[in-house]
Design a protein around this motif. Sequence first.
Motif, PDB file in Angstrom:
ATOM      1  N   ARG A 107     -11.203   9.135   5.197  1.00  0.00           N
ATOM      2  CA  ARG A 107     -10.984  10.191   4.218  1.00  0.00           C
ATOM      3  C   ARG A 107     -12.052  10.129   3.140  1.00  0.00           C
ATOM      4  NH1 ARG A 107      -4.672   8.540   3.354  1.00  0.00           N
ATOM      5  NH2 ARG A 107      -3.875   9.216   5.390  1.00  0.00           N
ATOM      6  N   ILE A 108     -12.572  11.288   2.780  1.00  0.00           N
ATOM      7  CA  ILE A 108     -13.574  11.387   1.720  1.00  0.00           C
ATOM      8  C   ILE A 108     -12.911  12.014   0.503  1.00  0.00           C
ATOM      9  CG2 ILE A 108     -15.804  12.362   1.050  1.00  0.00           C
ATOM     10  CD1 ILE A 108     -16.493  12.473   4.057  1.00  0.00           C
ATOM     11  N   GLU A 109     -12.800  11.253  -0.565  1.00  0.00           N
ATOM     12  CA  GLU A 109     -12.109  11.756  -1.758  1.00  0.00           C
ATOM     13  C   GLU A 109     -12.987  12.754  -2.502  1.00  0.00           C
ATOM     14  OE1 GLU A 109     -10.476  10.039  -6.008  1.00  0.00           O
ATOM     15  OE2 GLU A 109     -10.075   8.852  -4.184  1.00  0.00           O
ATOM     16  N   ASN A 110     -12.380  13.808  -2.966  1.00  0.00           N
ATOM     17  CA  ASN A 110     -13.064  14.815  -3.768  1.00  0.00           C
ATOM     18  C   ASN A 110     -12.095  15.249  -4.865  1.00  0.00           C
ATOM     19  OD1 ASN A 110     -14.994  16.631  -4.669  1.00  0.00           O
ATOM     20  ND2 ASN A 110     -15.372  17.504  -2.638  1.00  0.00           N
ATOM     21  N   ALA A 111     -12.617  15.940  -5.857  1.00  0.00           N
ATOM     22  CA  ALA A 111     -11.766  16.362  -6.973  1.00  0.00           C
ATOM     23  C   ALA A 111     -12.385  17.561  -7.647  1.00  0.00           C
ATOM     24  CB  ALA A 111     -11.595  15.221  -7.976  1.00  0.00           C
ATOM     25  N   THR A 112     -11.533  18.320  -8.283  1.00  0.00           N
ATOM     26  CA  THR A 112     -11.987  19.441  -9.095  1.00  0.00           C
ATOM     27  C   THR A 112     -11.209  19.442 -10.390  1.00  0.00           C
ATOM     28  OG1 THR A 112     -12.137  21.842  -9.262  1.00  0.00           O
ATOM     29  CG2 THR A 112     -10.368  20.972  -7.903  1.00  0.00           C
ATOM     30  N   GLY A 113     -11.887  19.837 -11.469  1.00  0.00           N
ATOM     31  CA  GLY A 113     -11.184  19.990 -12.734  1.00  0.00           C
ATOM     32  C   GLY A 113     -10.242  21.161 -12.657  1.00  0.00           C
ATOM     33  N   GLY A 114     -10.494  22.036 -11.687  1.00  0.00           N
ATOM     34  CA  GLY A 114      -9.605  23.187 -11.471  1.00  0.00           C
ATOM     35  C   GLY A 114      -9.924  24.310 -12.425  1.00  0.00           C
ATOM     36  N   SER A 115     -10.232  25.481 -11.884  1.00  0.00           N
ATOM     37  CA  SER A 115     -10.513  26.624 -12.749  1.00  0.00           C
ATOM     38  C   SER A 115      -9.260  27.087 -13.461  1.00  0.00           C
ATOM     39  CB  SER A 115     -11.104  27.772 -11.924  1.00  0.00           C
ATOM     40  OG  SER A 115     -10.293  28.054 -10.820  1.00  0.00           O
ATOM     41  N   THR A 116      -8.111  26.499 -13.115  1.00  0.00           N
ATOM     42  CA  THR A 116      -6.887  26.760 -13.869  1.00  0.00           C
ATOM     43  C   THR A 116      -6.684  25.725 -14.952  1.00  0.00           C
ATOM     44  OG1 THR A 116      -5.609  25.467 -12.300  1.00  0.00           O
ATOM     45  CG2 THR A 116      -5.742  27.825 -11.901  1.00  0.00           C
ATOM     46  N   GLY A 117      -7.641  24.808 -15.120  1.00  0.00           N
ATOM     47  CA  GLY A 117      -7.523  23.796 -16.147  1.00  0.00           C
ATOM     48  C   GLY A 117      -6.614  22.653 -15.737  1.00  0.00           C
ATOM     49  N   THR A 118      -6.316  22.515 -14.459  1.00  0.00           N
ATOM     50  CA  THR A 118      -5.439  21.463 -13.985  1.00  0.00           C
ATOM     51  C   THR A 118      -6.206  20.569 -13.011  1.00  0.00           C
ATOM     52  OG1 THR A 118      -3.618  23.036 -14.121  1.00  0.00           O
ATOM     53  CG2 THR A 118      -3.205  21.000 -12.919  1.00  0.00           C
ATOM     54  N   PRO A 119      -6.453  19.300 -13.360  1.00  0.00           N
ATOM     55  CA  PRO A 119      -7.200  18.416 -12.456  1.00  0.00           C
ATOM     56  C   PRO A 119      -6.519  18.309 -11.101  1.00  0.00           C
ATOM     57  CG  PRO A 119      -6.955  17.423 -14.630  1.00  0.00           C
ATOM     58  CD  PRO A 119      -6.067  18.633 -14.607  1.00  0.00           C
ATOM     59  N   LEU A 120      -7.323  18.240 -10.041  1.00  0.00           N
ATOM     60  CA  LEU A 120      -6.782  18.206  -8.685  1.00  0.00           C
ATOM     61  C   LEU A 120      -7.629  17.274  -7.829  1.00  0.00           C
ATOM     62  CD1 LEU A 120      -4.566  19.641  -6.914  1.00  0.00           C
ATOM     63  CD2 LEU A 120      -6.417  21.133  -6.132  1.00  0.00           C
ATOM     64  N   LYS A 121      -6.968  16.322  -7.152  1.00  0.00           N
ATOM     65  CA  LYS A 121      -7.639  15.415  -6.223  1.00  0.00           C
ATOM     66  C   LYS A 121      -7.206  15.755  -4.810  1.00  0.00           C
ATOM     67  CE  LYS A 121      -6.322  11.135  -5.353  1.00  0.00           C
ATOM     68  NZ  LYS A 121      -6.009   9.684  -5.438  1.00  0.00           N
ATOM     69  N   PHE A 122      -8.116  15.559  -3.833  1.00  0.00           N
ATOM     70  CA  PHE A 122      -7.784  15.855  -2.449  1.00  0.00           C
ATOM     71  C   PHE A 122      -8.746  15.092  -1.551  1.00  0.00           C
ATOM     72  CE2 PHE A 122     -10.192  19.104  -4.628  1.00  0.00           C
ATOM     73  CZ  PHE A 122     -11.364  19.172  -3.903  1.00  0.00           C
ATOM     74  N   TYR A 123      -8.470  15.123  -0.233  1.00  0.00           N
ATOM     75  CA  TYR A 123      -9.326  14.458   0.748  1.00  0.00           C
ATOM     76  C   TYR A 123      -9.961  15.485   1.682  1.00  0.00           C
ATOM     77  CZ  TYR A 123      -7.167   9.968  -0.499  1.00  0.00           C
ATOM     78  OH  TYR A 123      -6.722   8.857  -1.172  1.00  0.00           O
ATOM     79  N   GLN A 124     -11.151  15.145   2.133  1.00  0.00           N
ATOM     80  CA  GLN A 124     -11.833  15.904   3.176  1.00  0.00           C
ATOM     81  C   GLN A 124     -12.369  14.905   4.196  1.00  0.00           C
ATOM     82  OE1 GLN A 124     -14.297  17.651   0.212  1.00  0.00           O
ATOM     83  NE2 GLN A 124     -13.160  19.579   0.123  1.00  0.00           N
ATOM     84  N   ASP A 125     -12.843  15.391   5.332  1.00  0.00           N
ATOM     85  CA  ASP A 125     -13.371  14.480   6.345  1.00  0.00           C
ATOM     86  C   ASP A 125     -14.826  14.810   6.644  1.00  0.00           C
ATOM     87  OD1 ASP A 125     -13.400  16.484   8.622  1.00  0.00           O
ATOM     88  OD2 ASP A 125     -11.243  16.445   8.243  1.00  0.00           O
ATOM     89  N   ARG A 126     -15.473  13.939   7.391  1.00  0.00           N
ATOM     90  CA  ARG A 126     -16.914  14.093   7.643  1.00  0.00           C
ATOM     91  C   ARG A 126     -17.208  15.374   8.414  1.00  0.00           C
ATOM     92  NH1 ARG A 126     -20.873  13.707   5.088  1.00  0.00           N
ATOM     93  NH2 ARG A 126     -20.114  11.668   4.382  1.00  0.00           N
ATOM     94  N   ASN A 127     -16.374  15.744   9.374  1.00  0.00           N
ATOM     95  CA  ASN A 127     -16.630  16.976  10.122  1.00  0.00           C
ATOM     96  C   ASN A 127     -16.563  18.196   9.205  1.00  0.00           C
ATOM     97  OD1 ASN A 127     -16.961  18.533  12.705  1.00  0.00           O
ATOM     98  ND2 ASN A 127     -14.964  19.324  12.063  1.00  0.00           N
ATOM     99  N   TYR A 128     -15.618  18.175   8.248  1.00  0.00           N
ATOM    100  CA  TYR A 128     -15.558  19.271   7.273  1.00  0.00           C
ATOM    101  C   TYR A 128     -16.918  19.440   6.595  1.00  0.00           C
ATOM    102  CZ  TYR A 128     -15.159  21.262   2.623  1.00  0.00           C
ATOM    103  OH  TYR A 128     -15.407  21.995   1.479  1.00  0.00           O
ATOM    104  N   TRP A 129     -17.494  18.337   6.118  1.00  0.00           N
ATOM    105  CA  TRP A 129     -18.774  18.410   5.410  1.00  0.00           C
ATOM    106  C   TRP A 129     -19.905  18.854   6.337  1.00  0.00           C
ATOM    107  CZ3 TRP A 129     -19.710  18.749   0.473  1.00  0.00           C
ATOM    108  CH2 TRP A 129     -18.724  18.336  -0.430  1.00  0.00           C
ATOM    109  N   ASN A 130     -19.898  18.372   7.578  1.00  0.00           N
ATOM    110  CA  ASN A 130     -20.941  18.789   8.516  1.00  0.00           C
ATOM    111  C   ASN A 130     -20.870  20.290   8.783  1.00  0.00           C
ATOM    112  OD1 ASN A 130     -21.917  16.197   8.762  1.00  0.00           O
ATOM    113  ND2 ASN A 130     -20.802  15.751  10.654  1.00  0.00           N
TER     114      ASN A 130
END
Length: 446
Positions: A107-130
């Motif tokens: 799992r590759i961890e990623n995060a966004t501050g969220g354009s709604t102003g709410t921090p959000l963490k999630f996972y992605q995988d290598r194939n997603y990035w490719n």
Amino acid sequence: MPIHRAIKTLISKAGWYAYNIYRKGVHYHSQLSQTAALLDAPLETIETFQAERLKRLLQHAYQTTPYYRELLKTETPDILQIPPLEKQDIREQFERLCSTAFTAEQRIENATGGSTGTPLKFYQDRNYWNQRNLSVYYFDRWAGWNFGQPQLIIWGAPVDLEDDGHWKHWVSNFWRNQYWLNGFHLTDKAMLAMFEQMNQYSPQTILAYSSSLYQFAAFLSDNGLIPRWNLKGIISSAEMLHPHYRALAEIVFKAKVYNRYGGREVGLIGMECAEGSLHINCRDIYLEIDSPDPYTEPGEILVTQLNNYAMPFIRYRIGDVGMLSAEPCPCGNDLPVLAELLGRATATFRTRTGTLIHGGYFTRQFYGVKGVNQFQIIQETLKHCVLKVVVNGQWTESTRRYLVQCIQKALGGDVVVTVKFVEDIPVPPSGKREYTISKVGADVCI
């Protein structure tokens, strides 16, 4: 082209080739060709491909994620009957949304501050990035980008530029032939230095935050600085591209601005073509408009990411409002078109010295911060900011001090930061909560 520029372009092309072979395997070129063939295909072919990908994703989600196994009840659900995935669902059901087919190391961890102003963490995988990168390569070529060609990037600088790892980013930028201007901290000195550097290297394209592109263009215009770079195109992303942003940038840089729409959670959603239509990336995305009639009535955009199997996002409510077009695009591409996109904006803050601070800088400070469910930063004056927070049980006094210090570091140590604890931060009529607001205009007395 000067010999040193030609050599650097060749080095960069070799670097891109080696990187893509390493990430995507020896069949990388055929994958890129297949990507282009699909995205250039007739609509019927695109929809068939998309339906098969969606079917596979739903089966995977049902079989390997506890959350979807309970929600879907079957491997072949009617997608219209699946409740939208909300950001709050991701926070509350985080572990149950993770696929058991992936180990923690995969799992590759990623995060966004969220354009709604709410921090959000999630996972992605290598194939997603490719797969994401293959699509980005295809769509960015619409704006004139190509492997090895010099590119100016006006974006958030890598978060560890000041760390010992800085040399890694220097090496990466060198082989990619990219030149970074920190869009989070635009000073007159930095913008002038980049202008002079680009006069030497003549970028072929620019990739920029919309507001940062506008600020850079305004600086050049106000100071009588004329870029003679022979740009092929400009890619604007991460924010709403307001008409006056586009108009000024095209006047100053003498190149077309292409709007690129995406989100850190799901990747590239759409890209503007030469005719000005925002085409949907149906290779990676299944997009719906939550509206009785998506062709006549705007609604919230729901996105299903077709490639991220580590943590499937199905009918994810990304927080934007849009509408589809029923008209074929004159460019000849059959990909569906978003006729209207509403509600994406990030404020630019101003310091007492005239330095411009991109609102995204403040968003980044909340990545990984515990104790904050929602936030909003309002620059009331050059001397006063208000930080509104919706907190949880992990909030501490040290968290408050850290956030105040981050704001003061950017805007000035003498800026008064008032922290207000609130129960909720209401959503405005646009459908997207504004997480950074500056009430300080460019004409303020400094």
